[in-house]
Design an enzyme around this catalytic site. Structure first.
Site, short mmCIF file in Angstrom:
data_model
loop_
_atom_site.label_atom_id
_atom_site.label_comp_id
_atom_site.label_asym_id
_atom_site.label_seq_id
_atom_site.Cartn_x
_atom_site.Cartn_y
_atom_site.Cartn_z
CB THR A 207 2.75 -3.64 8.19
OG1 THR A 207 1.36 -3.98 8.03
CG2 THR A 207 3.01 -2.42 7.36
CE LYS B 166 8.88 6.42 21.37
NZ LYS B 166 10.12 7.23 21.36
N GLY C 206 0.84 -1.19 0.00
CA GLY C 206 0.00 0.00 0.00
C GLY C 206 0.87 1.24 0.00
N GLY D 115 6.44 1.75 10.45
CA GLY D 115 6.20 1.80 9.01
C GLY D 115 7.01 2.84 8.27
CD GLU D 116 4.61 5.99 7.81
OE1 GLU D 116 4.79 6.39 6.66
OE2 GLU D 116 3.62 5.31 8.15
CG LEU E 120 4.88 -5.17 19.14
CD1 LEU E 120 3.64 -4.86 18.32
CD2 LEU E 120 4.48 -5.58 20.56
CB ILE F 231 -0.37 -2.80 3.65
CG1 ILE F 231 0.57 -2.07 4.61
CG2 ILE F 231 -1.78 -2.28 3.86
CD1 ILE F 231 0.64 -0.57 4.35
CE LYS G 123 11.66 -15.16 10.35
NZ LYS G 123 11.51 -16.60 10.58
#
Ligand code: FES
Ligand code: FES
Lengths: 177, 745
Positions: free
Chosen positions: B470, B704, B242, B707-708, B633, B468, B636
């Site tokens: 993630t 936190k 995405g 993704g970015e 979390l 997506i 891997k």
């Protein structure tokens, strides 16, 4: 390029594609099973798999031979299934991602992809795996640099290359030992 | 403990589905009598459709209908019906609404036919005549017409200035000023946008859509077509990437639903790769940076201006310049962010929107300043380390950026760097080492999850979020399994379905924090219920115990002080005569903490490039990315996310360029052979470090989002490494060989 431009545009005087052709019988040997289809000759192998047979494991990422998502094995050789018409593959042995595993038992390449987390969204993955199996069949890739070069026809927008290569190296090692 | 999965490397729970081709994406669902739609795109960028001749196409046997602005009516009238959750200020694009053309490749017709091939063929013989008007497509040329970016988009913060940057700049002994340009980029997830609308026998719609928010899409089509939520179910179990492109409903969704309702048939509409360049993109930007410092490197002023492009109909905004006032300690900061209207589709959040481009300018400028000061670039960052968020005047909930610098530099061997540009080489290759800082907001949104525990000890948890790529399926399963102490195989997580409780859009790096908190909360509630039952069973070892005094592990409850006293969850359920326990929980960020703290993730990126002295080709040979993003979390999948983001950064720095031909106002390289993204061969060594960062304030999990942040500093670090290698600074992205050799800008 010009053709794509025009095809997407719909604003041109000349007709680019041939007029609709009548369906014909096409026999495809997929994953060891015979499939007889009544399809028009303009159906690509990729669309035949996805839309006419329901083997949606093979992916469409561009439909123009630019991404590798549609990679399947034909007589053990990897090809872009969007770049070939189904009717041209009549009688040849086609292996798709669905044909690599046996029931619940995964092909070593599939297993290695999971172990190395060699994917994220998974959309390029069937193509990567088929391509990697084809690569090993070719026997050409002898080191990481070769693998990188010879796997560069399979784009992974999630950027899983590091892990894809690790998976391939592992399986290559197992095959050779 | 056996079931403490949080923080442990765990293979993706959906891995087997993905490697066997069984995971189904939007275009892979079928239905009886399925029909196929094919979109016709405009060839001009501005004007009107004079005539659209459908006759020949409609006469083809098997072509069912062709929808154009001439035959579509009865839709919602007001803009608000077309506004989605991620809408920006302005008037949203309405497909097939009128004869006006607002950008090149605007969808102007949908052909629906019995087969895909026939629809495609019919689309190719439609004849369109236009009245062409002059278009505007050059960002830089139109800066004189720029205007202040308006509010309107969720999460957009207007720039804030402080002190007097102009005066400080005038008086400072060391200063630099430069302009940076980066081209538009397109998300290009590998899966092409598609929608399959299944017309159920009772007339209800089941919509399989490629989206990062099923409820956003459900609300969108309900409002436009006047349907109730019960009449439309939207599903998106898997998404082939995405990167932000699925935050707003795309036009194929509208078109597929329209056709399905009109024809009373199931319809699949898949775009082409070319048409993937016909909706949102990362906007091109022009940025101006001016920095000044005292001789010891203390920043005296930061001035950051950005001009971004937007469409004729909406004002897309992103946070580009605010970062410069956040990452470094400085009393005099001037920030300005303006928009320029072009004939283009409205830009759309693309991975690290605003930050990816903003940090390229900030970090390149910091590098330039370091050379002006004759100072090590890393030392300059440390000198100006921001202990507090000076934009919002708040402390950070946690900030382990110092550890990112230290661990990243050590791993990379930064101390062996010679400071002079062009001072390191290997044969014909000039070697360069560059670094950069990155930051992203750590946000949490309201989210709801439900969970059902059945008597066989199996737990099903659900929330209408998406995965997506993630790893949402996996981390939510880990959180649920650990919270209730169940083996991971006994837990199933469901997502991407409007029948599930509502989750926020999957974006902004907030899914792990938002949905993760809801999942943890609902599983905690179930745990409390189970424990209440456990206390009541006959001869319960827990009759007098408190929840705090027991462990839930591997399907069993045991006393912490006397672990031999156990009861299995299945026994508790059986003995209490319970078939299932079902709960729902909604979580929100703590409003008091929101007021008191700033929440950010940080990164330090170190890059080595090899530049061929004669050819100017750049190879990124080594990257170390050190990330501070709270608790991790799943190391891997987290590592994979950062690896992928680094690949994006390399791709952004060296390759990605949606080229506008200003003669036509059109992206001309709209395919994957001419729009380059990084391929396998472009990627070499990447090392990911997660530094320890404990955060008790942000949320109970202490996470936190990832993704970015992995992308943010990369392009700047690559650009800085290229300068270090060659002594020639390339200000404009992508850094291609012609620019490296100084043959073009
Ligand atoms: S779909 Fe065949 S190469 Fe992209
Ligand atoms: S895993 Fe998403 S494109 Fe490769």
């Amino acid at each position: 390029m010009l053709d794509f431009f025009k095809q997407a545009s719909g604003s041109h005087e000349t007709t680019l594609a041939p007029p609709p052709a009548e369906p014909a019988e096409v026999r495809l040997n997929i994953n060891g099973q015979q499939h007889t289809l009544q399809i028009a000759p303009w159906v690509s192998l990729l669309d035949a798999l996805r839309e006419y047979i329901g083997f949606t494991g093979t992916k469409k990422g561009c439909d123009h031979g630019q991404c590798g998502a549609c990679t399947v094995l034909v007589d053990g050789v990897r090809i872009n299934s969007c770049m070939t018409l189904a009717i041209m593959r009549d009688g040849q042995e086609i292996t798709t991602i669905e044909g690599l595993s046996h029931g619940k038992e995964l092909h070593p390449m599939q297993k290695a992809f999971i172990d190395h987390d060699a994917f994220q969204c998974g959309y390029c993955t069937p193509g990567q795996i088929c391509s990697a199996v084809g690569l090993i069949n070719e026997g050409k890739a002898n080191n990481l640099e070769d693998i990188k070069e010879l796997m560069s026809g399979n784009i992974c927008r999630c950027g899983a290359y590091t892990n894809i290569n690790a998976a391939i190296i592992q399986v290559k090692g197992e095959v050779q030992s | 403990m056996k079931t403490d999965y949080i923080g442990k490397p765990t293979s993706r729970v959906d891995g087997a589905l993905k490697v066997t081709g069984t995971a189904k994406y939007a275009a892979e669902f079928s239905a009886d009598g399925l029909t196929y739609g094919y979109v016709v795109s405009s060839t001009i960028a501005q004007g009107t459709i004079k005539k659209i001749d459908l006759e020949e196409a409609l006469n083809l046997k098997g072509v069912l209908q062709i929808f154009t602005h001439e035959n579509v009516s009865g839709l919602a009238w007001f803009d608000r019906s077309y506004k989605d959750e991620d809408a920006v200020a302005g008037s949203p694009f309405r497909p097939l609404y009128d004869k006006k053309i607002r950008y090149s490749m605007q969808p102007i017709a949908l052909v629906v036919a019995e087969t895909f091939e026939l629809a495609r063929y019919a689309a190719s013989i439609i004849k369109v005549e236009y009245t062409t008007e002059s278009h505007i497509s050059d960002l830089k040329e139109n800066i004189p017409n720029s205007f202040k970016a308006p509010k309107g988009k969720v999460g957009f913060k207007p720039p804030v200035s402080r002190g007097d940057a102009k005066e400080a700049f005038e008086n400072a002994p060391v200063k630099i000023a430069s302009e940076y340009i980066h081209s538009a980029e397109h998300h290009n997830p590998m899966e092409i946008y598609a929608t399959t609308v299944v017309m159920e026998p009772d007339g209800k719609l089941t919509v399989y859509d490629k989206t990062q928010g099923v409820s956003n899409c459900q609300a969108y089509i309900s409002k436009i077509f006047g349907l109730s939520a019960k009449e439309v179910r939207v599903m998106s179990p898997f998404m082939g990437g995405g990167f932000g492109s699925g935050l707003r409903p795309q036009y194929q969704l509208f078109l597929a639903v329209l056709a399905s309702l009109e024809l009373k048939r199931s319809v699949k509409v898949s775009l082409t790769r070319q048409q993937m360049f016909s909706f949102g993109h990362r906007p091109a930007s022009v940025q101006q940076m001016a920095l000044s410092a005292s001789p010891d490197g203390t920043l005296q002023s930061i001035a950051h201006t950005a001009y971004g492009e937007t469409s004729m109909f909406e004002d897309y905004t992103e946070v580009v310049v605010n970062w410069s006032g956040l990452v470094y300690q400085c009393e005099n900061v001037e920030q300005k962010y303006d928009l320029v209207k072009l004939n283009t589709y409205t830009p759309l959040d693309m991975r690290a929107p605003g930050a990816a481009s903003g940090f390229h300018a900030i970090e390149s400028a910091m590098d330039e300043l370091a050379y002006a000061l004759k100072m090590d670039p890393l030392a300059l960052r440390l000198k100006n380390y921001a202990e507090r968020d000076q934009n919002d005047k708040k402390p950070f909930s946690s900030k382990a950026l110092r550890a990112c610098y230290a661990e990243g530099a050590a791993k990379f061997g930064w101390d062996k760097r010679s400071i002079e540009p062009r001072s390191m080489r290997e044969g014909n290759n000039l070697i360069g080492w560059g670094m950069a800082t990155g930051s992203w907001d750590a946000m949490q949104m309201k989210a709801t999850a439900n969970a059902v525990l059945t008597a066989d000890g199996k737990l099903t948890v659900g929330s209408g979020t998406s995965d997506i790529g993630t790893g949402t399926y996996t981390i939510m399963t880990q959180i649920a399994a650990e919270t209730l102490g169940l083996p991971i195989e006994n837990v199933t997580f469901k997502l991407g379905d409007t029948l599930l409780p509502e989750a926020p859009l999957e974006g902004g790096s907030w899914t792990a924090t938002s949905v993760g908190s809801a999942v943890q909360s609902v599983c905690t509630t179930i745990k409390e219920q189970v424990f209440k039952l456990a206390k009541k069973v006959k001869n319960s070892p827990f009759a007098n115990a408190d929840l705090k005094e027991v462990n839930f592990d591997n399907g069993e409850i045991s006393l912490k002080l006397n672990p031999s006293k156990t009861l299995s969850i299945t026994d508790v359920m059986k003995q209490s005569g319970k078939v299932s326990i079902e709960e729902e929980a909604t979580t929100m960020p703590n409003p008091i903490h929101m007021l008191e703290y700033s929440f950010n993730s940080h990164s330090a990126v170190f890059v080595e490039v090899k530049v061929d002295e004669d050819l100017g080709t750049v190879v990124v040979s080594r990257v170390v990315s050190a990330i501070a993003a709270g608790k991790i979390l799943n190391p891997k999948t987290a590592r994979s996310q950062i690896l992928g983001a680094v690949v994006w950064g390399i791709s952004m720095a060296l390759e990605e360029d949606s080229v506008v031909d200003n003669n036509f106002g059109r992206f001309i390289n709209h395919n994957l052979s001419e729009y380059h993204v990084a391929v396998n061969k472009d990627i070499n060594d990447i090392e990911v470090i997660f530094v320890e960062e404990k955060d008790d304030v942000i949320n109970p999990l202490g996470i936190k989002g990832l993704g970015e942040i992995g992308l943010v500093g990369v392009a700047g670090a690559v650009a800085n490494a290229v300068f270090h290698a060659t002594g020639h600074r390339v200000y404009n992205l992508p850094i291609t060989m012609d620019k490296v050799l100084g043959l073009s800008e």
